[in-house]
Design an enzyme around this catalytic site. Structure first.
Site, PDB file in Angstrom:
ATOM      1  N   LYS A 175       3.240  -2.266   0.725  1.00  0.00           N
ATOM      2  CA  LYS A 175       3.750  -1.245   1.650  1.00  0.00           C
ATOM      3  C   LYS A 175       5.210  -1.504   2.004  1.00  0.00           C
ATOM      4  O   LYS A 175       6.058  -0.616   1.903  1.00  0.00           O
ATOM      5  CB  LYS A 175       2.887  -1.255   2.908  1.00  0.00           C
ATOM      6  CG  LYS A 175       3.523  -0.595   4.131  1.00  0.00           C
ATOM      7  CD  LYS A 175       2.630  -0.771   5.348  1.00  0.00           C
ATOM      8  CE  LYS A 175       3.291  -0.375   6.646  1.00  0.00           C
ATOM      9  NZ  LYS A 175       4.260  -1.363   7.153  1.00  0.00           N
ATOM     10  N   ASN A 176       5.512  -2.714   2.431  1.00  0.00           N
ATOM     11  CA  ASN A 176       6.857  -2.954   2.964  1.00  0.00           C
ATOM     12  C   ASN A 176       7.933  -2.951   1.878  1.00  0.00           C
ATOM     13  O   ASN A 176       9.103  -2.700   2.171  1.00  0.00           O
ATOM     14  CB  ASN A 176       6.888  -4.255   3.779  1.00  0.00           C
ATOM     15  CG  ASN A 176       6.172  -4.086   5.111  1.00  0.00           C
ATOM     16  OD1 ASN A 176       5.902  -2.964   5.543  1.00  0.00           O
ATOM     17  ND2 ASN A 176       5.850  -5.196   5.764  1.00  0.00           N
ATOM     18  N   ARG A 234      -1.833   4.278   7.907  1.00  0.00           N
ATOM     19  CA  ARG A 234      -0.410   4.096   7.640  1.00  0.00           C
ATOM     20  C   ARG A 234      -0.170   3.004   6.601  1.00  0.00           C
ATOM     21  O   ARG A 234       0.844   3.033   5.904  1.00  0.00           O
ATOM     22  CB  ARG A 234       0.339   3.702   8.931  1.00  0.00           C
ATOM     23  CG  ARG A 234       0.559   4.850   9.902  1.00  0.00           C
ATOM     24  CD  ARG A 234       1.500   4.414  11.003  1.00  0.00           C
ATOM     25  NE  ARG A 234       2.567   3.625  10.431  1.00  0.00           N
ATOM     26  CZ  ARG A 234       3.194   2.617  11.040  1.00  0.00           C
ATOM     27  NH1 ARG A 234       2.870   2.295  12.264  1.00  0.00           N
ATOM     28  NH2 ARG A 234       4.153   1.955  10.438  1.00  0.00           N
ATOM     29  N   ASP A 237       2.108 -10.355  10.464  1.00  0.00           N
ATOM     30  CA  ASP A 237       1.235  -9.216  10.181  1.00  0.00           C
ATOM     31  C   ASP A 237      -0.223  -9.634   9.985  1.00  0.00           C
ATOM     32  O   ASP A 237      -1.115  -8.782  10.009  1.00  0.00           O
ATOM     33  CB  ASP A 237       1.713  -8.471   8.930  1.00  0.00           C
ATOM     34  CG  ASP A 237       2.935  -7.600   9.220  1.00  0.00           C
ATOM     35  OD1 ASP A 237       3.327  -7.485  10.395  1.00  0.00           O
ATOM     36  OD2 ASP A 237       3.499  -7.042   8.257  1.00  0.00           O
TER      37      ASP A 237
HETATM   38  C1  UD1 Z   1       9.192  -6.015   9.066  1.00  0.00           C
HETATM   39  C2  UD1 Z   1       7.903  -5.446   8.559  1.00  0.00           C
HETATM   40  C3  UD1 Z   1       6.770  -5.790   9.506  1.00  0.00           C
HETATM   41  C4  UD1 Z   1       6.713  -7.281   9.766  1.00  0.00           C
HETATM   42  C5  UD1 Z   1       8.075  -7.831  10.160  1.00  0.00           C
HETATM   43  C6  UD1 Z   1       8.102  -9.356  10.239  1.00  0.00           C
HETATM   44  C7  UD1 Z   1       8.629  -3.496   7.369  1.00  0.00           C
HETATM   45  C8  UD1 Z   1       8.719  -2.017   7.319  1.00  0.00           C
HETATM   46  N1  UD1 Z   1       8.058  -4.015   8.445  1.00  0.00           N
HETATM   47  O1  UD1 Z   1       9.456  -5.402  10.327  1.00  0.00           O
HETATM   48  O2  UD1 Z   1       5.548  -5.361   8.895  1.00  0.00           O
HETATM   49  O3  UD1 Z   1       5.811  -7.523  10.813  1.00  0.00           O
HETATM   50  O4  UD1 Z   1       9.067  -7.435   9.204  1.00  0.00           O
HETATM   51  O5  UD1 Z   1       7.722  -9.891   9.018  1.00  0.00           O
HETATM   52  O6  UD1 Z   1       9.021  -4.187   6.448  1.00  0.00           O
HETATM   53  N2  UD1 Z   1      14.994  -7.995  15.626  1.00  0.00           N
HETATM   54  C9  UD1 Z   1      16.025  -7.792  16.510  1.00  0.00           C
HETATM   55  N3  UD1 Z   1      17.040  -6.968  16.132  1.00  0.00           N
HETATM   56  C10 UD1 Z   1      17.065  -6.340  14.925  1.00  0.00           C
HETATM   57  C11 UD1 Z   1      16.003  -6.549  14.017  1.00  0.00           C
HETATM   58  C12 UD1 Z   1      14.975  -7.384  14.389  1.00  0.00           C
HETATM   59  O7  UD1 Z   1      16.027  -8.328  17.595  1.00  0.00           O
HETATM   60  O8  UD1 Z   1      18.013  -5.613  14.644  1.00  0.00           O
HETATM   61  C13 UD1 Z   1      13.889  -8.886  16.003  1.00  0.00           C
HETATM   62  C14 UD1 Z   1      12.555  -8.112  16.087  1.00  0.00           C
HETATM   63  O9  UD1 Z   1      12.385  -7.511  17.345  1.00  0.00           O
HETATM   64  C15 UD1 Z   1      11.585  -9.224  15.822  1.00  0.00           C
HETATM   65  C16 UD1 Z   1      12.314 -10.108  14.807  1.00  0.00           C
HETATM   66  O10 UD1 Z   1      13.692  -9.799  14.948  1.00  0.00           O
HETATM   67  O11 UD1 Z   1      11.367  -9.961  17.002  1.00  0.00           O
HETATM   68  C17 UD1 Z   1      11.905  -9.900  13.368  1.00  0.00           C
HETATM   69  O12 UD1 Z   1      11.918  -8.518  13.069  1.00  0.00           O
HETATM   70  P1  UD1 Z   1      12.120  -7.976  11.598  1.00  0.00           P
HETATM   71  O13 UD1 Z   1      11.903  -9.053  10.597  1.00  0.00           O
HETATM   72  O14 UD1 Z   1      13.384  -7.221  11.551  1.00  0.00           O
HETATM   73  O15 UD1 Z   1      10.906  -6.960  11.495  1.00  0.00           O
HETATM   74  P2  UD1 Z   1      10.895  -5.499  10.959  1.00  0.00           P
HETATM   75  O16 UD1 Z   1      11.909  -5.332   9.855  1.00  0.00           O
HETATM   76  O17 UD1 Z   1      10.915  -4.551  12.094  1.00  0.00           O
END
Ligand code: UD1
Length: 422
Positions: free
Chosen positions: A22-23, A401, A309
């Protein structure tokens, strides 16, 4: 609203084949915008998020054909809509990848701020910081991110925290920047590598994906390609955990064993037998559990650590372990929404801040339970399959989803699961 009716207590037995990741899919579909030529993506999971993203691209003017076998042909040359602010965009977290892709290709993007699962604050400040470092002007007004750049230029970008989304988004934009971009403290998740492989197939020059320093040499042009995405690490892990929770014996086909090491290690530590195999054409994992697991402790971490996840399904599994297990959720602030539902099934779990203490009970009992997000939904399915008696799992649109044909795959393993309603 549709729900699942599950008669639990039957060990899962047999074989299951894992779908595409998915991701990876949710990043690779928008990445085709960068090609400026048609691309063909194979092995896509038939999940709601993929359909939503396909529809978003169609609304932007792209021509998108998706067949039932998970093969999608995207022609981005007909895109005329650069203001991507319709409702669908804000429902999907991964729509943030349109920002990097559009900025890289057109030098302009206007994007409704992404939504997705509610598992605590999910800002996109690292993404924005990255785009700014590449020379874009980025402002947010009324829930819309506007990004503009006359020319993107390569930059050294350090991510304050490992972020999968920011790593991939910066890679997308940097592919078309002038010069070299270096992302330090980059995410190493399997789908980061898969997206980099896809971009390289389009003619990009990305090195180091899968390590914490990624180097991207920008290219003036990319081209169309055909690409098959990797199997889904999280779906595979969910089936491994479900097999263990139901004390079953399941062979999980179409996997990449190294992606599952953290999960195998933790299941084995709890007493489950996990063996890897290779049938000559494909790798598989055999998970075999016949008795109550031992309590274990888990900390979620960026890859190669234990994935956040799978924290929720793992909580459901450990609810019936012998002894007390501790889980520390290090990635997201509020990822324990499944716990009150498990408690309704007889689990004894106390959450303090980012830590959940699970006092293992002998059994869970069927109940009416409600999913609050995608992986919470997966946790409730695991719990309901393992529990004695009947459960109703509500809000299954979250599960749709991210899991392809979940009930069919579970039924093929002997689960008594029926989808009621639409
Ligand atoms: C992606 C995955 C999700 C998974 C997560 C962690 C997708 C679509 N989703 O989510 O399934 O659970 O990686 O493996 O690929 N953060 C910030 N600022 C930012 C970006 C992130 O503070 O701009 C924080 C987030 O709130 C979180 C951490 O960084 O606490 C990690 O988030 P991130 O790895 O970016 O997760 P997603 O890309 O949202």
């Amino acid at each position: 609203m549709a729900y699942y009716e599950i008669n639990g207590g039957r060990p899962l037995e047999g074989q299951v084949t894992i779908s595409g990741a998915k991701n990876a899919a949710l990043a690779i579909i928008p990445a085709t915008i960068l090609a400026g030529e048609p691309c063909v993506i194979e092995n896509l999971p038939m999940i709601e998020d993929v359909h939503v993203l396909a529809e978003i691209l169609r609304l932007m003017g792209a021509s998108v054909d998706l067949n039932d076998n998970g093969c999608m042909r995207i022609d981005p040359t007909t895109i005329t809509e650069f203001e991507v602010t319709f409702d669908m965009v804000s429902q999907l977290r991964a729509s943030y990848y349109l920002l990097g892709a559009m900025l890289g290709r057109y030098g302009h993007a206007a994007l409704a701020l992404p939504g997705g699962c509610s598992i605590g604050p999910r800002p996109i400040d690292f993404h924005i910081k990255g785009m700014r470092a590449l020379g874009a002007e980025v402002v947010t007004r009324n829930g819309i991110v506007y990004a503009d750049a006359k020319a993107l230029r390569g930059a050294d970008i350090y991510l304050d925290m490992v972020s999968v989304g920011a790593t991939i988004n910066i890679m997308l934009a940097a592919c078309r920047a002038d010069g070299t971009t270096v992302i330090a403290n980059a995410a190493k998740e399997p789908h980061v590598v898969d997206v980099a492989n896809f971009l390289n197939m389009m003619g990009a020059s990305i090195k180091g994906a899968g390590t914490d320093v990624i180097r991207i040499r920008g290219r003036k042009q990319l081209h169309g390609c055909s690409y098959a995405i990797i199997p889904d690490q999280i779906e595979a892990g969910t089936f491994m955990i479900a097999a263990a929770a139901t004390r079953g014996s399941v062979v999980i086909n179409n996997i990449i064993p190294t992606h599952l090491e953290a999960i195998s290690a933790k299941l084995m530590e709890s007493g489950v037998r996990v063996t890897e195999g290779d049938d000559g054409s494909d790798f598989f994992m055999h998970v075999d559990a016949s008795c109550r697991p031992r309590a274990i402790n888990i900390k979620t971490l960026p890859y190669p650590g234990f994935p956040t996840d799978l924290q929720q399904p793992m909580t459901a599994f450990l609810a019936t372990a012998q002894g007390n297990s501790f889980i520390v959720e290090n990635i997201f602030e509020d990822r324990y929404n499944h716990v009150p539902e498990l408690v309704r099934m007889g689990a004894k779990i106390t959450v303090t801040g980012r830590t959940a203490m699970i006092e293992g009970v002998e059994k869970l009992y069927g109940a009416t339970i409600t999913a609050t997000d995608l992986r919470a939904g997966a946790a409730l399915i695991v719990a309901a399959l393992a529990a004695e008696g009947e459960s109703k799992v509500r809000n299954i649109h979250y599960i749709d989803r991210g899991y392809e044909h979940l009930e069919q795959k579970m039924r093929a393993l002997g689960a008594d699961i029926v989808r009621i309603g639409r």
